[in-house]
Design an enzyme around this catalytic site. Sequence first.
Site, short mmCIF file in Angstrom:
data_model
loop_
_atom_site.label_atom_id
_atom_site.label_comp_id
_atom_site.label_asym_id
_atom_site.label_seq_id
_atom_site.Cartn_x
_atom_site.Cartn_y
_atom_site.Cartn_z
N PHE A 1 0.81 -1.22 0.00
CA PHE A 1 0.00 0.00 0.00
C PHE A 1 0.84 1.26 0.00
O PHE A 1 0.38 2.33 -0.43
CB PHE A 1 -0.94 0.01 1.21
CG PHE A 1 -0.30 0.43 2.51
CD1 PHE A 1 -0.49 1.72 2.99
CD2 PHE A 1 0.47 -0.44 3.25
CE1 PHE A 1 0.10 2.13 4.18
CE2 PHE A 1 1.05 -0.05 4.44
CZ PHE A 1 0.87 1.25 4.92
N LYS A 2 2.08 1.17 0.45
CA LYS A 2 2.90 2.38 0.54
C LYS A 2 3.29 2.93 -0.82
O LYS A 2 3.73 4.07 -0.93
CB LYS A 2 4.12 2.11 1.43
CG LYS A 2 3.69 1.87 2.87
CD LYS A 2 4.82 1.70 3.85
CE LYS A 2 4.26 1.48 5.24
NZ LYS A 2 5.31 1.31 6.27
N ASP A 3 3.08 2.14 -1.86
CA ASP A 3 3.28 2.67 -3.20
C ASP A 3 2.33 3.84 -3.47
O ASP A 3 2.68 4.77 -4.20
CB ASP A 3 3.06 1.58 -4.25
CG ASP A 3 4.20 0.56 -4.29
OD1 ASP A 3 5.36 0.97 -4.12
OD2 ASP A 3 3.91 -0.63 -4.47
N THR B 1 8.17 0.63 3.65
CA THR B 1 8.44 2.02 3.29
C THR B 1 9.69 2.13 2.43
O THR B 1 9.72 2.87 1.43
CB THR B 1 8.59 2.89 4.55
OG1 THR B 1 7.36 2.89 5.27
CG2 THR B 1 8.95 4.31 4.20
#
Length: 501
Positions: A120-122, A154
């Site tokens: 999801f950090k993309d 991250t």
Amino acid sequence: MSSDTVTHYKSTRSSSITSTFSSALTSGYAPDGGLFVPNLIPRFSEAELEGMKGLQFDDLAYAVLRPFVPASEIPDDDLKGIIASAFSLFHSTDRVELSQPDASGGNLVSELFHGPTFCFKDFGLQLLTGFISYFTPSQGEKKRTLILSTTGDTGPAALAGVKHCANPNLNAMCFYPAGQISDFQRRQMTSLLASPNIVVVEFEGSGDDMDAPIKSLQSDAAFMQKTGLAGVNSYNIGRPLAQMVHYFWTVFRALENPTNKEKNVSKINIVIPTGAMGNITACYLSKLSGLQIRHISAATNVNDVTFRTFNNGDLSRNPVMHMTLSDAINIQVPYNMERILYYKSGGDEDRVKGWMEGVYNDGKVVVEEAFVKIIQEEFKSERVTDEELKETMKKYKIEFGYYADPHTCVAIKCAEKLGWEGPDTIIMSTASPCKFKESVVTCLGEEGWKDYYENVCPEYAKEVPAGETEDKFAKAEGGDLEQSQKAWEKRTREIIVERFF
């Protein structure tokens, strides 16, 4: 589009400390040690939300973010260009895939792992690095150095963002704790070391132990000015702002679920694997902006500071970091607790400052019972053990043929403990199982991993080479953390100057 627009950003600890959007993103922390928040929260009307439902993801991103990004700093066409570039490497044209493993009426699962680094950090870091690159001209002498510490996700996302920007004046230095990330995550980072813009460092300690050196560097105005240092962990307001978009996309589609439409469901519950609380902050900002969200639940592992704070006001740092199968959410002090406390206290800067200085300086703060009840009006939390995680992964594989990564399993079990069943609850699936072979093997055995790898794992996830870390930071003799952090800070200064300047 909301008629309210953000004009500037301010510190959670003092509204007199203000910043432009660009300065907030290119610094990270506010000068007083607080976190930046927008001067107001733009709120979308019901008619505006209805009009946004049919937008493609990139157009939705523009609609959500435009009120938060002053047009005087990034004009319309430039903002659209940054968004288009940020999501161009995603493997799904929809960017987010919404599934329902239990088709008989179970929770929905929002798969946020179809980006370039499978997590999801993309969503946050492809956009954040794009914004920072925009504010860092590729021609000229001014350079920008991104600095971050990672518990696994991250780092790969930030470094991939820097590589994608291809800006010779944009550099990155990333730290990770030895033995506390997966081999896949390590390879994702070290495979990028051929780039002259990237440094990766392994350090001895827990996931939070590099936070103090990084924060100290960011409080040194002269060094910040010289190196263009910018922190991009989730204390950077750019992260939660960018991650708002996937909540709008997901909630809009959940409301269109046939069962939800039949039952006239008007609001959705969200369950989020929770570490540093950047994703839960994005969710809450979305709710404050008018998105149809009922309750938000923080799903934690046994490193449970968020669970304890939300349930009994115990905002204290664990004396040790427990190793778990869900290591990306192994957090002792979540940065973004500060933003949640800020909003739930009505922007009471003095209380926020007292709480956060207490937990950082003394390691222990007790939030009063009356305020805990205010938090619980919108937030819930459950704690999940490794044994419960194992049971959940096995259940979803055996009963539904669905492979959930360890962190998604924490959220699934959290929803079960809360009694949240059905498609009016969304599980935010924050990473792909491909990143966590070790945990999947522990839960499902070698045969379980083999079946996933051969039949489910995308081919492009099987092609990540390995490299060696450039430097390693050992603990000081005797293992004293404070002395170690001072030495690490000194060495970090040296590496940044030697490598990038």
